[in-house]
Design an enzyme around this catalytic site. Structure first.
Site, PDB file in Angstrom:
ATOM      1  N   ASP A  46       0.839  -1.197   0.000  1.00 14.26           N
ATOM      2  CA  ASP A  46       0.000   0.000   0.000  1.00 14.26           C
ATOM      3  C   ASP A  46       0.872   1.243   0.000  1.00 14.26           C
ATOM      4  O   ASP A  46       1.701   1.440   0.893  1.00 14.26           O
ATOM      5  CB  ASP A  46      -0.884   0.001   1.255  1.00 14.26           C
ATOM      6  CG  ASP A  46      -1.728   1.263   1.362  1.00 14.26           C
ATOM      7  OD1 ASP A  46      -2.896   1.207   0.946  1.00 14.26           O
ATOM      8  OD2 ASP A  46      -1.219   2.291   1.850  1.00 14.26           O
ATOM      9  N   TYR A  51       2.881  10.020  -0.522  1.00 14.23           N
ATOM     10  CA  TYR A  51       4.055   9.493   0.175  1.00 14.23           C
ATOM     11  C   TYR A  51       5.350   9.744  -0.588  1.00 14.23           C
ATOM     12  O   TYR A  51       6.438   9.637  -0.015  1.00 14.23           O
ATOM     13  CB  TYR A  51       3.923   7.981   0.409  1.00 14.23           C
ATOM     14  CG  TYR A  51       2.718   7.538   1.192  1.00 14.23           C
ATOM     15  CD1 TYR A  51       1.926   8.444   1.901  1.00 14.23           C
ATOM     16  CD2 TYR A  51       2.362   6.188   1.227  1.00 14.23           C
ATOM     17  CE1 TYR A  51       0.814   8.013   2.600  1.00 14.23           C
ATOM     18  CE2 TYR A  51       1.258   5.755   1.936  1.00 14.23           C
ATOM     19  CZ  TYR A  51       0.478   6.669   2.611  1.00 14.23           C
ATOM     20  OH  TYR A  51      -0.624   6.243   3.311  1.00 14.23           O
ATOM     21  N   LYS A  76      -2.993   5.944  -4.018  1.00 14.95           N
ATOM     22  CA  LYS A  76      -4.051   6.889  -3.672  1.00 14.95           C
ATOM     23  C   LYS A  76      -3.855   8.217  -4.381  1.00 14.95           C
ATOM     24  O   LYS A  76      -2.724   8.660  -4.595  1.00 14.95           O
ATOM     25  CB  LYS A  76      -4.065   7.130  -2.153  1.00 14.95           C
ATOM     26  CG  LYS A  76      -4.049   5.864  -1.314  1.00 14.95           C
ATOM     27  CD  LYS A  76      -3.929   6.173   0.166  1.00 14.95           C
ATOM     28  CE  LYS A  76      -3.708   4.916   0.976  1.00 14.95           C
ATOM     29  NZ  LYS A  76      -2.313   4.431   0.899  1.00 14.95           N
ATOM     30  N   HIS A 109      -7.723   9.768  -1.208  1.00 12.20           N
ATOM     31  CA  HIS A 109      -6.982   9.759   0.053  1.00 12.20           C
ATOM     32  C   HIS A 109      -7.765  10.390   1.207  1.00 12.20           C
ATOM     33  O   HIS A 109      -7.609   9.978   2.363  1.00 12.20           O
ATOM     34  CB  HIS A 109      -5.637  10.469  -0.134  1.00 12.20           C
ATOM     35  CG  HIS A 109      -4.568   9.960   0.755  1.00 12.20           C
ATOM     36  ND1 HIS A 109      -3.239   9.939   0.411  1.00 12.20           N
ATOM     37  CD2 HIS A 109      -4.613   9.427   1.998  1.00 12.20           C
ATOM     38  CE1 HIS A 109      -2.523   9.423   1.389  1.00 12.20           C
ATOM     39  NE2 HIS A 109      -3.329   9.116   2.365  1.00 12.20           N
TER      40      HIS A 109
END
Length: 282
Positions: A46, A51, A76, A109
């Protein structure tokens, strides 16, 4: 009690119940974590555009020697990219960075209730991506029951999964119930309460006497007790680690069980306290 190692998503996709989260994993460390996780038997990774490590996740998958089609990959769409045209461009960036072909699960998200028109427009892009076969399933993160209702009123496809902050100090029973009523799988981020360590100065669930006592009784680590608790409740979990020994520990969950009374004892630790952001505040 036996719990499944995979969960069925509405629409036919099958997802591993336990996966590796890579929040705050960067550079070569992220590549090594993904490669190590796959070697330890993980088949769910994931990540998220926010990120900044999608390329590293893709590199770790390729370095593992396991075919990309055998790894379930989630990423996401970040709120900065919400909106019809920007969402499509952002997806294409994620698609290129990951380099794994079809993305298994694509998520919004955050619900962004203060700019929900953009949320809806982005979801409609995701519905098109699903229809075109560029993703295998679509879902959301951090949606409260009212956010799910708002989305249902304006869109055709319901999410197959809702990833939310969920750990013994934030049990989210109302969210789980709303998800279940709509056939939505609940997935826990910060499943062992790590958010309480790096975003909040509160108590760590892993040091709570109830968790410690259960760990001693079962000959397991506190983290394994909490992760098994999620599985017993039908919740998917994506614990984050970059340490090979901890990565291995976090998936070693299928050789013991918690009794209904033990699950209930952990349920009572709920404080309704978030370590992460409030979804209604955005």
């Amino acid at each position: 009690m036996s719990v499944p190692q995979t969960l069925s998503l509405r629409g036919g996709a099958t997802m591993p119940a336990i996966g590796l989260g890579v929040y705050q994993s960067t550079g070569d460390e992220a590549v090594r974590a993904v490669e190590s996780a796959i070697a330890q038997g993980y088949r769910l990774i994931d990540t998220a555009a926010a990120y900044g490590n999608e390329a590293e996740v893709g590199a770790g998958i390729r370095a593992s020697g396991i075919a990309c089609d055998d790894i379930f990959v989630t990423t996401k769409l970040k709120p900065d990219d919400y909106g019809e045209e920007s969402a499509l461009r952002a997806f294409e960036r994620s698609e290129k960075a990951l380099g794994v072909g079809v993305i298994d699960l694509y998520l919004l998200h955050w619900p962004m209730p203060k700019r929900f028109d953009d949320t809806v427009a982005s979801w409609q892009v995701m519905e098109r991506l699903l229809a075109e076969g560029r993703v295998r399933a679509i879902g959301v993160c951090n949606f409260n029951p009212d956010h799910l209702e708002m989305l249902a009123e304006r869109c055709e496809q319901a999410p197959v999964l809702n990833q939310v902050e969920l750990h013994p100090f934030l049990v989210q029973e109302n969210v789980r119930a709303a998800n279940a009523a709509r056939g939505i799988v609940t997935q826990a981020w910060s499943p062992i309460g790590g958010v309480n360590r790096y975003w909040d100065s509160g108590e760590d669930p892993l040091t709570h006497p109830t968790i410690v006592t259960l760990a001693e009784a079962h000959g397991k680590s506190p983290a394994q007790i909490v992760l098994r608790w999620h599985l017993e409740r039908g919740v998917s979990a994506i614990p984050k680690s970059v340490r090979p020994e901890r990565i291995a520990e976090n998936i070693a969950l299928f050789d013991f069980a918690l009794s209904p009374d033990e699950v209930a004892a952990i349920d009572t630790l709920d404080q309704g306290r978030r370590g992460g952001p409030d979804p209604d505040a955005r």
